[in-house]
Design a protein around this motif. Structure first.
Motif, short mmCIF file in Angstrom:
data_model
loop_
_atom_site.label_atom_id
_atom_site.label_comp_id
_atom_site.label_asym_id
_atom_site.label_seq_id
_atom_site.Cartn_x
_atom_site.Cartn_y
_atom_site.Cartn_z
N ALA A 394 18.81 2.62 -6.87
CA ALA A 394 18.88 3.91 -7.55
C ALA A 394 17.87 3.96 -8.70
O ALA A 394 17.19 4.96 -8.90
N VAL A 434 13.88 8.83 7.73
CA VAL A 434 14.05 7.47 7.19
C VAL A 434 15.52 7.06 7.21
O VAL A 434 15.87 5.91 7.48
N PHE A 443 13.53 -3.07 7.05
CA PHE A 443 13.04 -1.70 6.90
C PHE A 443 12.86 -1.39 5.41
O PHE A 443 13.80 -1.53 4.62
N LEU A 452 15.61 -5.89 2.99
CA LEU A 452 16.82 -6.63 3.38
C LEU A 452 18.03 -6.27 2.52
O LEU A 452 19.15 -6.62 2.86
P1 ADP Z 1 14.01 -2.43 -0.30
O1 ADP Z 1 14.65 -1.97 -1.54
O2 ADP Z 1 13.45 -3.82 -0.38
O3 ADP Z 1 13.04 -1.43 0.26
P2 ADP Z 1 16.52 -1.84 0.88
O4 ADP Z 1 17.16 -2.31 2.13
O5 ADP Z 1 17.28 -1.99 -0.36
O6 ADP Z 1 15.15 -2.57 0.76
O7 ADP Z 1 16.18 -0.31 1.04
C1 ADP Z 1 15.60 0.13 2.23
C2 ADP Z 1 14.98 1.50 2.03
O8 ADP Z 1 15.99 2.46 1.83
C3 ADP Z 1 14.12 1.63 0.81
O9 ADP Z 1 12.81 1.14 1.05
C4 ADP Z 1 14.12 3.13 0.57
O10 ADP Z 1 13.22 3.80 1.46
C5 ADP Z 1 15.50 3.52 1.03
N1 ADP Z 1 16.40 3.67 -0.12
C6 ADP Z 1 17.31 2.78 -0.53
N2 ADP Z 1 17.96 3.26 -1.61
C7 ADP Z 1 17.44 4.47 -1.89
C8 ADP Z 1 17.68 5.50 -2.86
N3 ADP Z 1 18.62 5.34 -3.81
N4 ADP Z 1 16.93 6.63 -2.81
C9 ADP Z 1 16.00 6.78 -1.88
N5 ADP Z 1 15.73 5.88 -0.93
C10 ADP Z 1 16.42 4.73 -0.92
#
Ligand code: ADP
Length: 494
Positions: A394, A434, A443, A452
């Protein structure tokens, strides 16, 4: 978890209380010193004046003793030149008769009391008359009070001293030392001492009075005490902040290590998933080749068959290994201890750990219960990790929008028989294309992302018998909803 505002109030309260208490002690000590000096001076003044009064008695008694009715040179008239306070000496005529009624009355008193007696007090001219009755002749002295005071031994400077000294007898009062004193002034303190002269013949009361205004307050001492206390508190606060930061850093390190460990598990699980499919394909195609080769006339078919069979065996072994690795990883995730947890407490802890990032990005998270508080059943470390990941994501998302539009909220409520923790941010949100992939291992849309975090969160949530979902509402931002089993006997928490 520390609430910064409440924290500041506590420090302010400690500062105010300490300053007040210190101020009171310093003022009390200073006033005590002034009171001691006043008491000492008042005692000395009383003693000096008493000595003088006793001396007047002695002079009169000496006159009576040395009395010679035949002598006509009146030697007593030489006394004023020896004792400056004696203005004149009176002697009754024969048969103890005085024309002056005051002296006549004093003679009667003296006869009755057996020691000298006061005839009268002249307050305007600051003098009094003292008489000793004799058998034939009586003597009286007119004593000037101002000259009677032994100024050389006087403990104060009469011109500048703030102490007022008065000799009082009934309504009559003779001021010996005016003193810069304003007893009627409001505020401040009054020192007061009164004692009757130690000569029964002259029962004047010596009254000492000193008024202290606000100027007597030791302002410099108060300022020094307050500054000292402030510095002490600041030092204590800095030390506390230092130890808090150290604890936070240790905790983050622990969390980081744990995340790395779990990430490795996740990595292995991802690899297992990735490897399983190609291995299955190898197995299928090799088996087909084996079948085809068996149908055609081929030279040294036995060797080909053996080689292919070995390939099949190796492929099976590899698949077994991968399968075992996957099962091991899944088991280690399940191995965590389930316990009753207060989700608000753990949320606050996660927020506390992220406080430096939150402050840097000027984000103030809002944590709230919706409806009755509840406890959940799960693994504390796992839940901490999930919350840490969700809140970190966040923060990353919110850093992409202007400071004024950054909002982060964690809402705790019961829903569908489960405890629900909803993390909502006002970041750019998750695009529709996405959204279906965010939980997939590896991803990521972030340049330095590993992809991860969410996959690990989902695994951990499922390991606790819960679930994690993501959505990007039309109103904007991203919402992650973590559902976990409620604790069997929910206890209300603040
Ligand atoms: P990372 O943070 O390493 O990219 P995550 O698995 O935590 O890996 O998150 C995967 C993807 O999910 C992020 O790259 C982002 O595109 C999306 N995402 C996660 N949390 C948020 C959020 N709060 N707002 C927008 N997109 C998010």
């Amino acid at each position: 978890m520390p609430n910064p505002l409440k924290h500041h109030r506590l420090w302010l309260l400690a500062w105010a209380l300490g300053t007040l208490l210190g101020g009171a002690l310093v003022t009390r000590a200073e006033l005590g010193k002034l009171q001691d000096a006043f008491d000492t001076d008042a005692r000395i003044v009383h003693r000096l004046l008493s000595q003088q009064a006793v001396q007047h008695d002695a002079i009169l008694q000496t006159l009576a003793l040395l009395h010679n009715p035949d002598a006509d040179d009146n030697p007593e008239q030489r006394l004023p030149s020896v004792y400056p306070q004696i203005l004149s000496v009176w002697r009754s005529d024969a048969h103890n008769h005085w024309d002056d009624p005051a002296l006549q009355r004093a003679q009667d008193d003296s006869l009755r009391l057996g020691h000298p007696a006061l005839a009268d007090v002249d307050t305007s001219r600051q003098r009094y008359r003292l008489e000793l009755a004799g058998s034939g002749t009586s003597y009286a002295l007119t004593i000037d009070v101002r000259t009677m005071v032994p100024w050389n031994d006087w403990p104060m400077d009469p011109a500048t001293s703030p102490v007022q000294v008065t000799l009082a007898l009934g309504e009559d009062a003779i001021v010996l030392q005016a003193g810069h004193t304003k007893p009627e002034a409001t505020g401040g303190w009054n020192f007061f001492a009164q004692k009757t002269l130690a000569a029964p013949s002259q029962p004047f009361v010596v009254i000492s009075l000193q008024h202290l205004g606000w100027a007597a307050v030791p302002w410099a001492g108060l300022a020094a005490a307050s500054t000292g206390w402030t510095l002490l508190l600041l030092a204590a606060r800095a030390l506390l902040a230092q130890s808090q930061n150290r604890r936070r850093a240790e905790e983050r390190l622990r969390m980081g290590q744990l995340t790395r460990l779990n990430t490795m598990g996740e990595l292995a699980a991802g690899m297992a998933h990735e490897l399983n499919q190609p291995l299955a394909a190898v197995l299928a195609s090799t088996q087909a080749a084996h079948r085809m080769l068996a149908d055609e006339p081929v030279e040294d078919m036995a060797a080909v068959r053996q080689a292919l069979q070995q390939t099949v065996q190796q492929a099976r072994r590899a698949a077994d290994v991968v399968g075992r690795l996957r099962r091991t990883v899944e088991r280690s995730n399940m191995a965590s201890e389930a316990q009753v947890l207060n989700p608000m407490e753990l949320t606050r802890k996660a927020v506390y750990l992220l406080e430096p990032e939150l402050q840097r990005s000027q984000i103030t998270p809002q944590l709230k219960w919706v409806g009755e508080p509840f406890d959940i059943h799960g693994d504390a470390v796992a839940l901490e990790q999930i919350l840490h990941n969700l809140l970190s994501n966040a923060v990353h998302a919110l850093e992409q929008v202007p400071v004024g539009r950054r909002a982060l909220e964690v809402q705790l409520q019961r829903a569908s028989g489960q405890g629900q923790l909803t993390v909502r941010d006002s970041g750019p949100g998750i695009p529709a294309n996405v959204l279906p992939h965010v939980f997939a291992p590896f991803f990521t849309t972030r340049e330095d992302g590993l992809g991860l975090g969410l996959s690990l969160c989902e695994t951990l949530a499922m390991g606790m018998g819960g679930s994690l979902t993501a959505s990007s509402p039309a109103s904007g931002g991203a919402t992650f909803c973590l559902s976990l089993p409620l604790a069997p006997h929910p206890t209300p928490s603040p």
